[in-house]
Scaffold this motif. Structure first.
Motif, short mmCIF file in Angstrom:
data_model
loop_
_atom_site.label_atom_id
_atom_site.label_comp_id
_atom_site.label_asym_id
_atom_site.label_seq_id
_atom_site.Cartn_x
_atom_site.Cartn_y
_atom_site.Cartn_z
N GLU A 123 -5.42 21.74 -11.17
CA GLU A 123 -4.41 21.97 -10.14
C GLU A 123 -4.92 21.51 -8.77
O GLU A 123 -4.19 20.86 -8.01
CB GLU A 123 -4.02 23.44 -10.08
N ALA A 124 -6.16 21.83 -8.45
CA ALA A 124 -6.71 21.42 -7.16
C ALA A 124 -6.74 19.90 -7.03
O ALA A 124 -6.40 19.35 -5.97
CB ALA A 124 -8.11 22.01 -6.98
N ALA A 125 -7.15 19.22 -8.10
CA ALA A 125 -7.22 17.76 -8.05
C ALA A 125 -5.84 17.15 -7.90
O ALA A 125 -5.64 16.20 -7.13
CB ALA A 125 -7.91 17.23 -9.31
N MET A 126 -4.85 17.69 -8.62
CA MET A 126 -3.50 17.14 -8.54
C MET A 126 -2.86 17.45 -7.20
O MET A 126 -2.13 16.61 -6.65
CB MET A 126 -2.64 17.66 -9.70
N ARG A 127 -3.10 18.61 -6.66
CA ARG A 127 -2.56 18.91 -5.33
C ARG A 127 -3.19 18.01 -4.27
O ARG A 127 -2.52 17.57 -3.34
CB ARG A 127 -2.77 20.38 -4.99
N SER A 128 -4.48 17.73 -4.42
CA SER A 128 -5.15 16.89 -3.42
C SER A 128 -4.65 15.46 -3.44
O SER A 128 -4.72 14.76 -2.42
CB SER A 128 -6.67 16.91 -3.65
N THR A 129 -4.12 14.99 -4.58
CA THR A 129 -3.58 13.64 -4.68
C THR A 129 -2.05 13.63 -4.61
O THR A 129 -1.42 12.60 -4.86
CB THR A 129 -4.02 12.96 -6.00
N HIS A 130 -1.48 14.76 -4.28
CA HIS A 130 -0.02 14.90 -4.15
C HIS A 130 0.69 14.50 -5.46
O HIS A 130 1.74 13.85 -5.43
CB HIS A 130 0.51 14.06 -2.99
N SER A 131 0.12 14.90 -6.58
CA SER A 131 0.73 14.59 -7.88
C SER A 131 1.11 15.85 -8.67
O SER A 131 1.58 15.75 -9.80
CB SER A 131 -0.23 13.73 -8.72
N LEU A 152 -6.45 9.12 -10.34
CA LEU A 152 -7.42 9.54 -9.33
C LEU A 152 -7.71 11.04 -9.47
O LEU A 152 -8.87 11.46 -9.40
CB LEU A 152 -6.87 9.24 -7.93
N ALA A 153 -6.66 11.83 -9.71
CA ALA A 153 -6.87 13.27 -9.90
C ALA A 153 -7.76 13.54 -11.10
O ALA A 153 -8.61 14.44 -11.07
CB ALA A 153 -5.52 13.96 -10.07
N ARG A 154 -7.59 12.75 -12.18
CA ARG A 154 -8.45 12.93 -13.35
C ARG A 154 -9.91 12.71 -12.99
O ARG A 154 -10.80 13.47 -13.41
CB ARG A 154 -8.03 11.96 -14.46
N ALA A 155 -10.19 11.65 -12.22
CA ALA A 155 -11.57 11.38 -11.81
C ALA A 155 -12.11 12.50 -10.92
O ALA A 155 -13.27 12.92 -11.07
CB ALA A 155 -11.65 10.03 -11.10
N LEU A 156 -11.29 13.01 -10.02
CA LEU A 156 -11.73 14.09 -9.13
C LEU A 156 -11.97 15.38 -9.90
O LEU A 156 -12.86 16.16 -9.55
CB LEU A 156 -10.70 14.31 -8.03
N LEU A 164 -17.22 6.40 -9.71
CA LEU A 164 -17.02 4.96 -9.61
C LEU A 164 -15.53 4.67 -9.76
O LEU A 164 -14.90 5.14 -10.71
CB LEU A 164 -17.81 4.23 -10.71
N MET A 165 -14.96 3.88 -8.84
CA MET A 165 -13.54 3.58 -8.85
C MET A 165 -13.32 2.08 -8.72
O MET A 165 -13.82 1.46 -7.77
CB MET A 165 -12.82 4.30 -7.70
N ASP A 166 -12.58 1.53 -9.65
CA ASP A 166 -12.28 0.10 -9.65
C ASP A 166 -10.85 -0.12 -9.14
O ASP A 166 -9.90 0.22 -9.82
CB ASP A 166 -12.44 -0.47 -11.06
N GLU A 167 -10.73 -0.66 -7.96
CA GLU A 167 -9.44 -0.91 -7.31
C GLU A 167 -8.56 0.34 -7.29
O GLU A 167 -7.41 0.32 -7.77
CB GLU A 167 -8.73 -2.09 -7.98
N PRO A 168 -9.05 1.42 -6.71
CA PRO A 168 -8.27 2.67 -6.71
C PRO A 168 -7.03 2.62 -5.83
O PRO A 168 -6.16 3.49 -5.96
CB PRO A 168 -9.28 3.69 -6.16
N TRP A 180 -6.29 8.63 0.31
CA TRP A 180 -7.43 8.35 -0.56
C TRP A 180 -8.73 8.35 0.24
O TRP A 180 -9.73 8.93 -0.21
CB TRP A 180 -7.23 6.99 -1.25
N MET A 181 -8.72 7.73 1.41
CA MET A 181 -9.93 7.74 2.24
C MET A 181 -10.33 9.16 2.61
O MET A 181 -11.52 9.50 2.64
CB MET A 181 -9.72 6.89 3.49
N GLY A 182 -9.34 10.01 2.88
CA GLY A 182 -9.64 11.39 3.20
C GLY A 182 -10.29 12.11 2.03
O GLY A 182 -11.23 12.90 2.21
N LEU A 183 -9.80 11.83 0.81
CA LEU A 183 -10.39 12.44 -0.37
C LEU A 183 -11.83 11.97 -0.59
O LEU A 183 -12.71 12.76 -0.95
CB LEU A 183 -9.55 12.11 -1.60
#
Length: 255
Positions: A123-131, A152-156, A164-168, A180-183
């Motif tokens: 939940e925290a990861a999805m809220r942080s990515t607005h998903s 992105l939420a899955r990685a977080l 490691l993120m490829d073209e996020p 994303w930069m804020g995260l």
């Protein structure tokens, strides 16, 4: 005392379909920093990230937290290193929240049900990515930008020391690129490390450390504010960049 790198690599060669994609390079990802990897199309950026993650075989050695990558047990390595690839497929039938829950697999025993801590992390990861609002929608029903935020939420959700993120930023509009930069900054503030392959030079220039690639090699690595970094960027991109500082931030403008 300077902290040991989050990851180091000495890659002699990566050969794909009979062609050398990477050759003769050394990489060091500083601990507790955000590293941006940039370069022209075909420079080998994504291949490098896949090689150091263990997804692409290579001739050489990769060390994660000072330990050779093959020496890490699979679950321990998955807790230490989180991965977000580009154009990932294969989970379209899963609900978005179940996709993010995959990031918690390294933290629980085989076949164990998700714990309360796992659910809180998702939940925290999805809220942080607005998903969070589309948590019960299937991944295949989401737009490109929505899907990217779920991945992105899955990685977080892994909460790994190195991500490691490829073209996020693919499919993300400018406001969500800023999110994303804020995260990333939030992750780094906790002492974690992030490395991202980026095409968006205006974003890459905000990183702590910049790695510039061309023709399968690393041609420069330094802080993005370094004048030598700017000179290397202009050279690699055919002197078609103007790099300037605006409101305290470095930007790259095409010429």
């Amino acid at each position: 005392m300077t902290a040991a790198p989050a990851l180091t690599a000495r890659i002699e060669r990566v050969r794909i379909d009979g062609r050398d994609i990477l050759q003769g390079l050394q990489l060091s990802l500083p601990a507790g920093r955000w590293t941006a990897i940039v370069g022209p199309n075909g420079a080998g950026k994504s291949t490098l990230l896949r090689a150091v993650s263990g997804l692409q075989p290579c001739d050489g050695e990769v060390r994660l937290a000072g330990r050779p990558l093959p020496d890490w047990p699979a679950a321990a390595r998955a807790r230490q290193l989180a991965w977000m690839g580009q154009a990932e497929t294969g989970a379209d039938d899963l609900l978005a929240q179940d996709v993010v829950m995959l990031g918690r697999l390294p933290h629980r025993p085989w076949l164990a049900a998700p714990s309360a801590a796992d659910r809180r992390a998702v939940e925290a990861a999805m809220r942080s990515t607005h998903s969070w609002d589309w948590r019960e929608r299937r991944l295949g029903s989401l737009s490109g930008g929505e899907r990217q935020r779920v991945l992105l939420a899955r990685a977080l959700a892994v909460d790994a020391p190195l991500t490691l993120m490829d073209e996020p930023l693919a499919h993300l509009d400018p406001p969500h690129q800023a999110d994303w930069m804020g995260l990333v900054r939030a992750r780094v503030a906790t002492g974690a490390s992030v490395a991202s392959v980026l095409h968006e030079l205006h974003v890459a220039l905000q990183a702590d450390h910049l790695v510039l690639m061309n023709h399968g090699r690393i041609v420069h690595a330094s802080a993005p504010a370094d004048p030598d970094c700017h000179a290397a960027l202009r050279e690699v991109f055919g002197r078609r960049l103007h790099i300037a500082q605006v409101d305290g931030r470095w930007i790259a403008l095409p010429l």
